[in-house]
Design an enzyme around this catalytic site. Structure first.
Site, PDB file in Angstrom:
ATOM      1  N   ASP A   6       0.869  -1.162   0.000  1.00 54.16           N
ATOM      2  CA  ASP A   6       0.000   0.000   0.000  1.00 54.16           C
ATOM      3  C   ASP A   6       0.920   1.230   0.000  1.00 54.16           C
ATOM      4  O   ASP A   6       2.070   1.121   0.393  1.00 54.16           O
ATOM      5  CB  ASP A   6      -0.856  -0.052   1.264  1.00 54.16           C
ATOM      6  CG  ASP A   6      -1.489   1.269   1.587  1.00 54.16           C
ATOM      7  OD1 ASP A   6      -2.205   1.780   0.722  1.00 54.16           O
ATOM      8  OD2 ASP A   6      -1.269   1.779   2.697  1.00 54.16           O
ATOM      9  N   ASP A  39      -1.594  -0.583   5.898  1.00 55.61           N
ATOM     10  CA  ASP A  39      -1.831  -0.010   7.213  1.00 55.61           C
ATOM     11  C   ASP A  39      -3.280   0.366   7.452  1.00 55.61           C
ATOM     12  O   ASP A  39      -3.711   0.478   8.582  1.00 55.61           O
ATOM     13  CB  ASP A  39      -0.989   1.260   7.384  1.00 55.61           C
ATOM     14  CG  ASP A  39      -1.524   2.380   6.519  1.00 55.61           C
ATOM     15  OD1 ASP A  39      -1.838   2.105   5.341  1.00 55.61           O
ATOM     16  OD2 ASP A  39      -1.647   3.512   7.003  1.00 55.61           O
ATOM     17  N   ASP A  97      -7.145  -1.617   3.613  1.00 51.81           N
ATOM     18  CA  ASP A  97      -6.213  -2.682   3.238  1.00 51.81           C
ATOM     19  C   ASP A  97      -6.583  -4.024   3.861  1.00 51.81           C
ATOM     20  O   ASP A  97      -6.001  -5.054   3.518  1.00 51.81           O
ATOM     21  CB  ASP A  97      -4.788  -2.328   3.697  1.00 51.81           C
ATOM     22  CG  ASP A  97      -4.288  -1.044   3.059  1.00 51.81           C
ATOM     23  OD1 ASP A  97      -4.599  -0.837   1.868  1.00 51.81           O
ATOM     24  OD2 ASP A  97      -3.613  -0.271   3.743  1.00 51.81           O
TER      25      ASP A  97
HETATM   26  P1  ADP Z   1      -3.717   4.288   0.058  1.00 52.16           P
HETATM   27  O1  ADP Z   1      -4.302   3.125  -0.644  1.00 52.16           O
HETATM   28  O2  ADP Z   1      -2.549   4.858  -0.649  1.00 52.16           O
HETATM   29  O3  ADP Z   1      -3.416   3.996   1.505  1.00 52.16           O
HETATM   30  P2  ADP Z   1      -6.364   5.292   0.504  1.00 52.16           P
HETATM   31  O4  ADP Z   1      -7.006   4.203  -0.284  1.00 52.16           O
HETATM   32  O5  ADP Z   1      -6.493   5.193   1.974  1.00 52.16           O
HETATM   33  O6  ADP Z   1      -4.836   5.444   0.077  1.00 52.16           O
HETATM   34  O7  ADP Z   1      -6.964   6.667   0.059  1.00 52.16           O
HETATM   35  C1  ADP Z   1      -7.121   6.959  -1.320  1.00 52.16           C
HETATM   36  C2  ADP Z   1      -7.589   8.364  -1.534  1.00 52.16           C
HETATM   37  O8  ADP Z   1      -8.886   8.531  -1.010  1.00 52.16           O
HETATM   38  C3  ADP Z   1      -6.735   9.382  -0.864  1.00 52.16           C
HETATM   39  O9  ADP Z   1      -5.613   9.708  -1.634  1.00 52.16           O
HETATM   40  C4  ADP Z   1      -7.699  10.538  -0.703  1.00 52.16           C
HETATM   41  O10 ADP Z   1      -7.744  11.278  -1.885  1.00 52.16           O
HETATM   42  C5  ADP Z   1      -9.033   9.854  -0.518  1.00 52.16           C
HETATM   43  N1  ADP Z   1      -9.406   9.785   0.904  1.00 52.16           N
HETATM   44  C6  ADP Z   1      -9.440   8.699   1.686  1.00 52.16           C
HETATM   45  N2  ADP Z   1      -9.839   9.002   2.936  1.00 52.16           N
HETATM   46  C7  ADP Z   1     -10.019  10.339   2.957  1.00 52.16           C
HETATM   47  C8  ADP Z   1     -10.426  11.285   3.952  1.00 52.16           C
HETATM   48  N3  ADP Z   1     -10.703  10.921   5.209  1.00 52.16           N
HETATM   49  N4  ADP Z   1     -10.528  12.562   3.580  1.00 52.16           N
HETATM   50  C9  ADP Z   1     -10.240  12.949   2.335  1.00 52.16           C
HETATM   51  N5  ADP Z   1      -9.872  12.124   1.364  1.00 52.16           N
HETATM   52  C10 ADP Z   1      -9.758  10.839   1.644  1.00 52.16           C
HETATM   53 MG    MG Z   2      -2.681   3.257   3.547  1.00 51.85          MG
END
Ligand code: ADP
Ligand code: MG
Length: 653
Positions: free
Chosen positions: A323, A521, A525
């Site tokens: 991730d 994390d 995921d």
């Molecule tokens: P990663 O897979 O890299 O850990 P996430 O899947 O958790 O990232 O998040 C993907 C996208 O969703 C973020 O880049 C953001 O744009 C959006 N996002 C997720 N949670 C939030 C939140 N609480 N507030 C704003 N945007 C969010």
């Molecule tokens: Mg993450």
């Protein structure tokens, strides 16, 4: 257990050695009646001190677990030796058996104690601030969430919390295995059982004792003992079947030796030799000795395996999927740009901060910090719901609200093609939009940094035979490509704008061909962690859901530990193979000797017990395997760090 009881095996072993020495000197160095008396007394001592504990263990295994264990084989062989007048041989057998059992227990105890020592570091009392500003000493179990605790220099942290005032460095080695002190200032997290080295800190308790990071470690390690590795299960299974086969086989051998025309004494003696030669002690202990040592070495380095199975699976991983946010990057993002489309910037940020107030996402943390730093007030937002990998939705007095990425904006029917946003879009940074229905209120860009150790860790993984490394993120493609380039990933290894189910699908596709590990994390995921062959969660900073779905927890922020753990698992697999090959080979050799070459009983015993001790020592080599930052090889990771932490006694005044 009282002290004398835990030392009893040692005392008894010493007694068998003394008995054997007496028997030997009575037999060879003294003449006449005094000689035979000393011989008999010595042999009796060796038989009692060596045989009674073994007999006790054999009966207990039979009674409690309904299994025939190796103790039983040894007792039978010793009795058979005595029955044919080979008392000295029997005494040698019991003495060496007792010696090797005690050695084994001590050695395995060392591996177990390394983990227990960590648990002993949870402090029993805490200094709590009372409502009227006084400080009182209370049991750590009396602490509640939001209590304020005072940490004096040298004190161990009594609960997980956040610093509210003061600064200081903490020794977090008990949790993360990281031996360098970590600077802490207001707003930063503290972990139970870590040591405040200097400065006076005041902290707010954020977790109950049952949910603290150390408590989770304890739970993980306890679970770990229940989850046996496949090869461990094999050796236990093999040991049980095989023990029965050896008993039956020895009786058959007795028949054959008699049938070949040997006297009853010689046939029984040779059958007893056969029994000892064929006993699977070394085979049974070879796997747990290696696994326990490796698990324990890993735990000291801040890598917790939920069991031997996870360790063994990790060794065979060919595909590592990561991730991005919070895993390859630090997750401590900062706001780099703000564009308010309606009203002023403060009002816009206030609304955004209010909506993000309850989200556990790293991005929400960054937004909250920015809003707090600017001194912008937040208000109440109701019905907040997280949509993993998209954002959050909620409701304030003016109606429904949302914040999130492009996917979220599209789902809400809001267009993000606005001229005012062009500068934000042209950066390779994460952009978060805020809107009310299809009305876009504005956007912010957020930048996150790579962990310093990520690139080195990926390179180390490739060096140790990992064929494919994938990055999967819910973030924008441009951000993913920039981060991927910094990590030296090829374009086809980078997957952006993924929803949780996309991650699961991709992991499943890869898993159909090769063994896959997923490192993550977030809440988003968890499913991918569960679907992969080995799920690895960021422990201290990651979400609880991710930790539960995972097989391995990384308590350190240092990704180098992941690569080190992977190598450790490979070495463990290698040592297990060595041990099994050696143990089975030695056994075959001894059995052949006993069957065809008149191998004397004492030699069979020596070969058998010597082999057992050797495989245990070989497994124990893993205990000293350091799991540490590959980029800083000068730092020693060993028990001494723990001792240092223990030497610091809390100041309770
Ligand atoms: P990663 O897979 O890299 O850990 P996430 O899947 O958790 O990232 O998040 C993907 C996208 O969703 C973020 O880049 C953001 O744009 C959006 N996002 C997720 N949670 C939030 C939140 N609480 N507030 C704003 N945007 C969010
Ligand atoms: Mg993450």
């Amino acid at each position: 257990m009282p002290r004398f009881l835990s030392n009893l095996p040692v005392v008894l072993t010493v007694a068998t050695v003394v008995g054997l020495a007496l028997a030997v000197s009575g037999n060879w160095f003294l003449d006449g009646q005094s000689g035979s008396l000393v011989f008999l007394a010595g042999a009796l001592l060796a038989y009692m001190a060596g045989g009674v504990p073994a007999g006790w263990r054999a009966l207990r295994a039979l009674w409690r677990e309904h299994i025939l264990d190796i103790d039983l084989l040894m007792i039978v062989a010793a009795i058979a030796a005595a029955a044919v007048g080979a008392l000295l041989e029997g005494a040698i057998l019991l003495t060496l058996f007792s010696l090797s059992t005690t050695l084994e227990e001590r050695a395995m105890g060392r591996a177990k104690r390394a983990i227990e020592a960590l648990m002993a570091l949870r402090p029993e009392t805490a200094l709590r601030r009372t409502p009227d500003g006084e400080v009182e000493e209370v049991p750590a179990t009396a602490l509640r969430i939001n209590d304020r605790v005072i940490l004096r220099p040298g004190a161990r942290v009594p609960a997980d919390g956040t610093v509210v005032s003061g600064r200081g460095s903490l020794d977090e080695s008990t949790i993360t295995g990281e031996s360098m002190p970590v600077r802490k200032e207001p707003g930063q997290p503290l972990f139970e059982a870590t040591v405040n080295l200097d400065g006076v800190l005041e902290a707010r308790v954020t977790k109950t004792l049952e949910q603290s990071t150390v408590a989770r470690m304890i739970a993980l390690v306890t679970e770990a003992q229940a989850a046996k590795a496949p090869s461990e299960r094999f050796s236990a299974w093999f040991g049980q079947r095989y023990t029965i086969a050896v008993l039956v086989g020895s009786v058959a051998a007795l028949g054959v030796f008699l049938w070949l025309g040997n006297s009853w004494e010689i046939a029984l003696y040779r059958a007893a030799t056969m029994l000892v030669a064929a006993s699977p002690c070394a085979v049974v202990i070879s796997v747990p000795a290696a696994i326990l040592s490796a698990l324990s070495a890993a735990a000291r380095g801040g890598v917790l395996f939920k069991g031997g199975a996870a360790l063994e699976n990790l060794a065979g991983i060919k595909v590592f999927a990561f991730d991005k946010t919070g895993t390859l990057t630090t997750g401590r993002a900062t706001v780099t740009g703000v564009v308010a489309l309606e009203g002023n910037e403060s009002d816009f940020l206030s609304t955004l901060g209010s909506l993000e107030a309850h989200s556990e996402h790293h991005i929400a943390d960054a937004l909250r910090r920015e809003v707090a730093q600017r001194g912008i007030p937040v208000r109440d937002v109701r019905n907040v719901k997280a949509l993993p990998s998209r954002g959050v939705v909620g409701e304030d007095d003016a109606g429904p609200l949302w914040a999130g990425n492009r996917g979220m904006a599209e789902a809400m029917g809001a267009s993000i093609d606005r001229e005012a946003l062009e500068t934000l879009h042209s950066t390779a940074e994460t952009v978060v939009y805020l809107g009310r229905g299809d009305r876009l209120l504005g956007a912010v860009s957020v930048a996150d940094k790579l962990r310093e150790t990520s690139a080195g860790a990926l390179a180390a993984l490739r060096r140790s035979g990992v064929e494919t490394i994938l990055m999967m993120t819910g973030d924008r493609r441009s951000v993913a490509l920039r981060i991927g380039a910094e990590l030296g990933l090829r374009d086809h290894e980078i997957h952006a704008e993924m929803l949780p189910e996309d991650k699961v699908r991709l992991v499943a596709e890869a898993a159909a061909r090769q063994k896959v590990a997923f490192v993550g994390d977030g809440v988003n995921d968890a499913a991918a962690l569960a679907r992969s062959d080995v799920g690895i969660a960021m422990g201290a900073a990651g979400s609880e859901v991710a930790l539960q779905a995972a097989d391995v927890a990384l308590l350190s922020e240092d990704m180098g530990r992941l690569a080190a753990a992977h190598r450790l698992s490979q070495r463990a697999a290698w040592i297990i193979r060595q041990n099994l090959t050696f143990a089975i080979g030695a056994m075959l050799l001894l059995v052949t000797g006993a069957a065809f070459f008149d191998l004397p009983l004492p030699l069979a015993v020596l070969g058998h017990e010597g082999g057992t001790v050797l495989v245990v020592l070989n497994g124990l080599r893993l205990l000293n395997d350091p799991i540490r930052d590959v980029s800083r090889p000068d730092l020693k990771t060993s028990g001494s760090r723990l001792d240092a932490a223990q030497r610091i006694t809390p100041l309770n005044a």
